[in-house]
Scaffold this active site. Structure first.
Site, PDB file in Angstrom:
ATOM      1  N   GLU A 104      -2.864  59.753  22.347  1.00 21.19           N
ATOM      2  CA  GLU A 104      -3.343  60.356  21.209  1.00 21.19           C
ATOM      3  C   GLU A 104      -2.731  59.258  20.156  1.00 21.19           C
ATOM      4  O   GLU A 104      -3.472  58.746  19.256  1.00 21.19           O
ATOM      5  CB  GLU A 104      -2.440  61.309  20.836  1.00 21.19           C
ATOM      6  N   ASP A 128       0.402  63.533  30.501  1.00 28.56           N
ATOM      7  CA  ASP A 128       0.487  65.174  29.971  1.00 28.56           C
ATOM      8  C   ASP A 128      -0.727  65.845  29.822  1.00 28.56           C
ATOM      9  O   ASP A 128      -0.892  66.997  29.843  1.00 28.56           O
ATOM     10  CB  ASP A 128       1.116  65.213  28.804  1.00 28.56           C
ATOM     11  N   ARG A 163      20.980  79.071  45.470  1.00 21.73           N
ATOM     12  CA  ARG A 163      21.212  78.943  44.102  1.00 21.73           C
ATOM     13  C   ARG A 163      19.829  79.055  43.354  1.00 21.73           C
ATOM     14  O   ARG A 163      18.751  79.338  44.041  1.00 21.73           O
ATOM     15  CB  ARG A 163      21.490  77.300  43.996  1.00 21.73           C
ATOM     16  N   GLU A 222       9.799  69.456  29.138  1.00 25.29           N
ATOM     17  CA  GLU A 222      10.787  68.913  28.257  1.00 25.29           C
ATOM     18  C   GLU A 222      10.752  69.414  26.781  1.00 25.29           C
ATOM     19  O   GLU A 222      11.795  69.223  26.142  1.00 25.29           O
ATOM     20  CB  GLU A 222      10.838  67.477  28.394  1.00 25.29           C
ATOM     21  N   ARG A 267      21.759  75.012  39.200  1.00 24.35           N
ATOM     22  CA  ARG A 267      21.827  73.638  39.020  1.00 24.35           C
ATOM     23  C   ARG A 267      20.349  73.119  38.213  1.00 24.35           C
ATOM     24  O   ARG A 267      19.430  73.850  38.199  1.00 24.35           O
ATOM     25  CB  ARG A 267      21.748  72.762  40.277  1.00 24.35           C
ATOM     26  N   ARG A 276       6.164  59.044  36.265  1.00 23.88           N
ATOM     27  CA  ARG A 276       4.991  58.235  35.859  1.00 23.88           C
ATOM     28  C   ARG A 276       4.796  56.995  36.985  1.00 23.88           C
ATOM     29  O   ARG A 276       3.788  56.427  36.890  1.00 23.88           O
ATOM     30  CB  ARG A 276       5.735  57.349  34.625  1.00 23.88           C
TER      31      ARG A 276
END
Length: 343
Positions: A104, A128, A163, A222, A267, A276
């Protein structure tokens, strides 16, 4: 015709095959394709190859990750002096057209330059997969494969140690990577930027999952917004006005919330730039090559101000100004994923 080619923004698998496809097709038309190094910074600072790219230069690029032309997140529109230097170097090096490979931000610069009368063509690149007007961008399939492999690996540890493991993947405004990696990796919960999650509902669900199989996997983008959670503050802004997410630590925050609320050892793993790197997948090699070929045909035909795009199985041309908008995961796809994470 002398053509400058550059790659901007974050690197990803597929950039090199796209460069290769453009140069090889461009040679059919007698184009003199010159590499501009380090993205738009190369035009600002005059970091330009002295000789046109040849078959020998690009032939090995089909299997190589990253970008042979190097990259940067430089925005020439961030400074009047940089913009004037960009214009001056376009004249100095005699570029009759510019081809930009990027997302973009990179293509946004190309679009603005076209509006000023400079011949530009865009090639969509972002791991993305969040660029508008194209079904897929190259880099996404390769990154997705890395994410799924990593999820498969951490599942072994989660199961062995009973876990919950949170896997943080890239995706600032759009959760295509998280959604698809979560589905393919069999995640028990997926956190996306497109919606504010119900942390309480997630933790209750993870308790049910844990009781059934003794471990659980959460995939978090993220850019996920965690209402009520103790997330870190964002970093500074880049030249395009985007906030750094490195200090937000979504994965750490989610893991801490899960452990606090469920008392299950939890964790987190941040995949970061691992997503990447590496050789492009077969899909990305073919897609990037085809886009490079069609971009060269745009230049040869003088069809500027366009971005080449994948629509179904066909490569089409769309207006650059219409393509430089970020898109998000459709609600229908999110709903489909939820049927797999509510059991």
């Amino acid at each position: 015709m002398k053509v400058g080619i550059l790659t901007g923004g974050g690197d990803c698998p597929g950039l090199n095959p796209a460069i290769r496809g453009f140069v090889m097709r461009g040679l059919d038309f007698g184009l003199h394709v010159t590499g501009i190094r380090q993205g738009w910074r190369g035009l600002v600072q005059g970091i330009v190859d002295s000789e046109p790219l040849t078959v020998a230069d690009v032939e090995p690029l089909i299997w190589q990750g990253g970008t042979a032309l190097l990259s940067s997140r430089t925005n020439p529109y961030a400074s009047p002096a940089d913009l004037e230097a960009t214009r001056a170097n376009i004249r100095k090096y005699g570029f009759e057209a510019l081809v930009a490979l990027g997302g973009e931000d990179t293509l946004g610069v190309a679009s603005r330059l076209f509006d000023e009368g400079i011949n530009t063509v865009g090639v969509p690149k972002t791991m993305d997969n969040d660029l508008d007007k194209t079904d897929y961008t190259f880099g996404f399939d390769s990154a997705l494969g890395v994410c799924v492999e990593c999820i498969d690996r951490v599942r072994d540890t989660a199961r062995s140690h009973r876990r919950v493991l949170v896997v943080e993947v890239m995706g600032r405004h759009a959760g295509f990577v998280a959604l698809n990696a979560g589905i393919a990796g069999g995640a028990d919960w997926i956190l996306l930027p497109e919606e504010t999650p119900d942390i309480g509902a997630m933790c209750r669900h993870l308790e049910t999952v844990y009781a059934r199989k003794g471990y659980a996997i959460v995939v978090a983008s993220e850019g996920a917004v965690l209402a009520g959670a103790d997330a870190g503050a964002g970093g500074g802004l880049d030249s395009f006005g985007h906030q750094s997410l490195s200090a937000v630590e979504v994965g750490r925050t989610v893991a801490a919330e899960i452990e606090r609320r469920t008392e299950i050892e939890t964790r987190h793993v941040v995949l970061g730039h691992i997503q990447r790197g590496g050789a492009p997948s077969a899909f990305d090699r073919v897609l990037a090559t085809r886009l490079g070929i069609h971009a060269a045909e745009c230049v040869h035909e003088g069809d500027f101000g366009k971005m080449v795009a994948l629509r179904g199985n066909a490569i089409i041309r769309v207006e650059l100004r219409d393509a430089v908008r970020a898109r998000q995961v459709p609600t229908k796809l999110i709903a489909e994923a939820r049927t797999l994470t509510n059991k």
